[in-house]
Design a protein around this motif. Structure first.
Motif, short mmCIF file in Angstrom:
data_model
loop_
_atom_site.label_atom_id
_atom_site.label_comp_id
_atom_site.label_asym_id
_atom_site.label_seq_id
_atom_site.Cartn_x
_atom_site.Cartn_y
_atom_site.Cartn_z
N ILE A 148 26.10 55.30 19.99
CA ILE A 148 25.10 56.31 20.35
C ILE A 148 24.46 56.03 21.71
CG2 ILE A 148 24.63 56.92 17.96
CD1 ILE A 148 22.15 55.18 18.05
N ALA A 149 24.60 54.80 22.22
CA ALA A 149 24.02 54.50 23.54
C ALA A 149 24.60 53.18 24.03
CB ALA A 149 22.50 54.41 23.47
N VAL A 150 24.64 53.04 25.35
CA VAL A 150 25.05 51.78 26.01
C VAL A 150 24.00 51.43 27.04
CG1 VAL A 150 26.84 50.61 27.33
CG2 VAL A 150 27.49 52.38 25.68
N SER A 151 23.60 50.18 27.07
CA SER A 151 22.60 49.72 28.03
C SER A 151 23.17 48.55 28.84
CB SER A 151 21.33 49.28 27.29
OG SER A 151 20.36 48.81 28.20
N PRO A 152 23.08 48.62 30.17
CA PRO A 152 22.50 49.70 30.98
C PRO A 152 23.36 50.95 30.95
CG PRO A 152 23.56 48.09 32.40
CD PRO A 152 23.61 47.52 31.02
N ASP A 153 22.71 52.08 31.12
CA ASP A 153 23.42 53.34 31.05
C ASP A 153 24.21 53.63 32.32
OD1 ASP A 153 23.91 56.02 29.74
OD2 ASP A 153 22.89 56.69 31.56
N THR A 154 23.75 53.09 33.44
CA THR A 154 24.41 53.34 34.73
C THR A 154 24.86 52.02 35.33
OG1 THR A 154 23.00 55.26 35.08
CG2 THR A 154 24.18 54.41 37.00
N LEU A 155 26.13 51.96 35.74
CA LEU A 155 26.69 50.79 36.41
C LEU A 155 26.84 51.11 37.89
CD1 LEU A 155 29.51 49.75 33.88
CD2 LEU A 155 27.09 49.07 33.90
N TYR A 156 26.39 50.18 38.73
CA TYR A 156 26.45 50.38 40.17
C TYR A 156 27.47 49.42 40.79
CZ TYR A 156 22.17 53.09 39.58
OH TYR A 156 21.26 54.03 39.20
N PHE A 157 28.09 49.87 41.88
CA PHE A 157 29.14 49.10 42.52
C PHE A 157 28.93 49.10 44.02
CE2 PHE A 157 30.68 50.78 38.57
CZ PHE A 157 31.36 49.72 37.99
N ASP A 158 29.28 47.97 44.62
CA ASP A 158 29.22 47.82 46.07
C ASP A 158 30.65 47.79 46.59
OD1 ASP A 158 28.32 47.30 48.65
OD2 ASP A 158 28.49 45.14 48.36
N PHE A 159 30.93 48.55 47.62
CA PHE A 159 32.29 48.66 48.13
C PHE A 159 32.44 47.88 49.43
CE2 PHE A 159 31.72 52.26 45.39
CZ PHE A 159 32.91 52.27 44.67
N SER A 160 33.60 47.30 49.59
CA SER A 160 33.88 46.54 50.81
C SER A 160 35.34 46.74 51.18
CB SER A 160 33.60 45.05 50.58
OG SER A 160 34.41 44.55 49.54
N LYS A 161 35.70 46.21 52.34
CA LYS A 161 37.06 46.36 52.81
C LYS A 161 38.02 45.54 51.96
CE LYS A 161 39.94 45.91 56.95
NZ LYS A 161 39.98 45.50 58.37
N GLN A 162 39.14 46.15 51.61
CA GLN A 162 40.13 45.47 50.78
C GLN A 162 41.05 44.63 51.67
OE1 GLN A 162 41.45 47.25 47.06
NE2 GLN A 162 43.48 47.38 47.96
N THR A 163 41.36 43.42 51.18
CA THR A 163 42.21 42.52 51.96
C THR A 163 43.24 41.87 51.05
OG1 THR A 163 42.19 40.69 53.55
CG2 THR A 163 40.76 40.49 51.63
N GLU A 164 44.23 41.26 51.67
CA GLU A 164 45.29 40.56 50.93
C GLU A 164 45.32 39.10 51.32
OE1 GLU A 164 49.11 42.27 51.45
OE2 GLU A 164 48.69 44.07 50.27
N ARG A 165 45.77 38.28 50.38
CA ARG A 165 45.92 36.85 50.65
C ARG A 165 46.97 36.28 49.71
NH1 ARG A 165 41.44 32.05 49.63
NH2 ARG A 165 42.53 30.41 50.75
N LYS A 166 47.76 35.34 50.23
CA LYS A 166 48.74 34.65 49.39
C LYS A 166 48.18 33.31 48.97
CE LYS A 166 53.08 36.78 50.79
NZ LYS A 166 54.48 36.54 51.20
N VAL A 167 48.27 33.00 47.68
CA VAL A 167 47.78 31.73 47.15
C VAL A 167 48.89 31.08 46.34
CG1 VAL A 167 45.37 32.45 47.12
CG2 VAL A 167 46.80 32.83 45.10
N PRO A 168 48.93 29.74 46.29
CA PRO A 168 49.97 29.06 45.52
C PRO A 168 49.76 29.23 44.02
CG PRO A 168 48.40 27.48 46.39
CD PRO A 168 48.04 28.80 47.01
N VAL A 169 50.87 29.17 43.30
CA VAL A 169 50.85 29.26 41.85
C VAL A 169 50.82 27.84 41.28
CG1 VAL A 169 52.08 30.02 39.78
CG2 VAL A 169 52.11 31.42 41.87
#
Length: 315
Positions: free
Chosen positions: A120-141
């Motif tokens: 019947i309800a979820v708290s918090p009701d509103t989720l906020y997001f901050d956007f930034s530039k997307q980047t790629e990186r290679k990491v070892p397994v």
């Protein structure tokens, strides 16, 4: 201790009274579990339908409070569960804004629960997001394994992974913090030969990080091993302020486990054993601990004899 003596009529009345108590309790319990209750639980959040062209940071915890409505017996069984399933949150709305209203997704969220439980309800009701530039990186397994070997068998060389690196994509400030990516744990018992397997990478718990590929091939070289005993000369470090330092003994005996394949390759020159005079200067120790500073990666040190040595100093 007094003994309660009851005649037949009294015992019958006591039995009827006890049965009434039991029936009353059962009736009360049935009435209680038939009522509808509202209760609150904590749940994790899983993000789905993430926009491909936007990298984001959640600005709140990944745990929310869920208000559920259900009858009493459902609540009882729900409380007995060891963990609450995470809820999925649809992020397709982030294409043109930086917040998600969970109240608008109650229908989607309710479909993730049994029909006899209603969110019947979820708290918090509103989720906020901050956007930034997307980047790629290679990491070892980094492959993880937990193996139980047959007697006298062990890993005898470096593990091989293909591919050795995976590509992670996400916000720059998150990507730069990731130095490696682990696999799921490879498990086996009674191992006496090489292992070649395909294993998944560990589950990504960050919704704003993508990993490719999601599976790698791992080869673990396994072979028969044996003990080898070597005598290695001791070296002295940080002794420039002394005219001479004499160690007793001047050599240590190392017991190592080495594969039969590499048995002849392993010599005393493969190791370096040192003592550090700063241990005496700074801490006043009576004996200097032996430190192994160089050893082949395919060897496993079993024992050092002695572990501490006496010394004489001439200033």
């Amino acid at each position: 201790m007094p003994i309660l003596n009851l005649n037949k009529a009294q015992r019958r009345k006591l039995s009827i009274f006890a049965k009434c108590i039991v029936f009353s309790f059962l009736a009360w319990g049935l009435f209680a579990v038939s009522n509808t209750y509202t209760y609150t639980v904590k749940s994790g959040v899983q993000y789905v339908n993430i926009p491909d062209n936007r990298a984001f940071h959640p600005l709140q915890s990944d745990t929310v409070s869920i208000r559920l409505r259900a009858v009493g017996w459902q609540l009882l069984f729900f409380r007995l569960q060891s963990a609450v399933q995470p809820i999925q949150v649809d992020l397709s709305g982030l294409e043109n804004r930086n917040w998600i209203v969970l109240g608008n997704q109650l229908g989607f969220i309710n479909r993730q629960f049994p029909a006899n439980q209603r969110v019947i309800a979820v708290s918090p009701d509103t989720l906020y997001f901050d956007f930034s530039k997307q980047t790629e990186r290679k990491v070892p397994v980094t492959p993880l394994y937990r193996l139980q070997f047959s007697r006298q068998y062990a890993v005898i060389d470096d593990l091989r992974v293909s591919p050795e690196y995976v590509t992670i994509t996400g916000p720059l400030e998150d990507v730069v913090q990731i130095e490696r990516w682990e696999t799921d744990t490879i498990r086996a018992t009674d191992v006496s030969s090489d292992i070649h397997t395909t294993v998944r990478l560990k589950q990504n718990h960050r919704a704003n990080i993508n990993v490719y590929p999601t599976m790698v091939e791992v080869s673990i070289p396994v072979g028969e091993v044996t003990e080898k005993i070597l005598e290695v000369p001791l070296k002295v470090e940080n002794a420039k302020s002394f005219s001479s330092v004499k160690l007793l003994p001047g050599r240590v005996k190392l017991t190592v486990m080495v594969s039969l394949r590499d048995f002849t390759r392993v010599t005393a020159n493969s190791f370096e054993a040192v003592v550090n005079m700063e241990e005496w200067v700074e801490h006043g120790v009576n004996k200097l601990p032996v430190i192994i500073t160089r050893m082949p990666e395919f060897c496993r040190l079993v024992k050092i004899e002695p572990q501490n040595v006496d010394f004489f100093v001439r200033k």
